[in-house]
Design an enzyme around this catalytic site. Structure first.
Site, PDB file in Angstrom:
ATOM      1  N   CYS A  35       0.024  64.179  16.978  1.00 35.23           N
ATOM      2  CA  CYS A  35      -0.859  63.103  16.426  1.00 35.23           C
ATOM      3  C   CYS A  35      -0.405  62.493  15.257  1.00 35.23           C
ATOM      4  CB  CYS A  35      -2.260  64.001  15.989  1.00 35.23           C
ATOM      5  SG  CYS A  35      -2.446  65.517  16.676  1.00 35.23           S
TER       6      CYS A  35
ATOM      7  N   HIS B  64      -8.285  67.799  22.514  1.00 35.87           N
ATOM      8  CA  HIS B  64      -7.805  67.025  23.055  1.00 35.87           C
ATOM      9  C   HIS B  64      -6.917  67.666  24.308  1.00 35.87           C
ATOM     10  CE1 HIS B  64      -7.963  64.246  19.661  1.00 35.87           C
ATOM     11  NE2 HIS B  64      -8.602  63.821  20.380  1.00 35.87           N
TER      12      HIS B  64
END
Ligand code: CIR
Length: 260
Positions: free
Chosen positions: A255, A168
């Site tokens: 996250c 990401h």
């Protein structure tokens, strides 16, 4: 510009199926009990930084659901529920929707054919960097940019598909306030970042770039003294956390929570 004070975070502990989640890391199988212990330490650190925590129950149906950040973008002005790029993760958004609807009057969403993991979304005050990655497609990125614009935020879209080693965008980029970005080598020369002061992270320390500023502290993964030193030299206080079991599943510090 002063960054808004964060007051709460939503977290979800890893379940007993955690080791069956998606991963590209070749670091071995995570130990669910150790992951749970590391998650507890993470939650304690968030509380130490002044956040009130809201817990979703662990969900064994979704092994990756502890990486709750990917399911929504939460800001002072709006919340956007995502449509995760990995089909095995799509159902995670249901419980995120339920809890966010207790905090926000309306929820925006990313819709088919758009896909977006919020790990690809980095907020820098009133500006957002949105990554196009293996998980976030162009449609999803532009849907988000449009929603953010309606709420008065600007954004820049950054394509990371050709950059090795980044699941990401936020695997290699963090905003720490004070116009500063923590950035891995492969991203540091991007034109979109030119107006920021860069805290550089070497390739071998790349995992450490996913750090999070929470009020007066910066949470960092333990084992990366060079980044900690750079942050101390700039006057920041750091809190180092063991992340070994989450790293085995391609997950970083950001996250594991949704922070507002
Ligand atoms: C996945 O591959 O989706 C999870 N195993 C890891 C997600 C990490 N999330 C993030 O970086 N925002």
């Amino acid at each position: 510009m002063k960054t808004d004070k964060l007051t709460k975070a939503i977290v979800r502990p890893p379940g007993s199926t955690f080791a069956h989640g998606l991963t590209t890391a070749k670091l071995g199988v995570p130990d669910p009990a150790l992951a749970l212990a590391q998650h507890r330490e993470y939650c304690a650190a968030l509380e130490k930084c002044g956040l009130e925590l809201f817990y979703l129950e662990a969900d064994d149906e979704f092994p990756d659901s502890t990486f709750i950040e990917d399911t929504a973008i939460v800001t002072q002005r709006c919340a956007v529920v995502t449509r995760p790029g990995a089909s095995s993760r799509r159902g995670e958004v249901m419980s995120t929707k339920r809890i966010l609807s207790t905090f926000y009057e309306t929820l925006e969403s990313i819709n088919e054919p758009g896909t977006l993991d919020a790990g690809d979304v980095c907020q820098a005050d009133n500006h957002f960097f949105i990554g196009i990655s293996k998980r976030t497609n162009e449609v999803g990125a532009w849907q988000l940019a449009k929603v953010l614009a309606i709420h008065g935020y600007t954004s820049a879209v950054i394509d990371i598909r050709q950059i090795d080693g980044l699941l990401h965008l936020k695997s290699g980029l963090a905003f720490i306030g004070d116009n500063r970005l923590v950035v891995v080598d492969s991203l540091r020369r991007l034109d979109e970042l030119r107006n920021y002061d860069i805290v550089h992270v070497d390739d071998e320390d790349a995992y450490a770039a996913n750090c999070i500023r929470i009020n007066t502290s910066i949470l960092v993964a333990s084992g990366y003294p060079r980044l900690e030193q750079s942050l101390h030299d700039l006057g920041y206080e750091t809190l180092a956390l063991q992340m070994s079991e989450f790293k085995k599943m391609d997950g970083g510090l950001s996250c594991l929570s949704l922070r507002v």
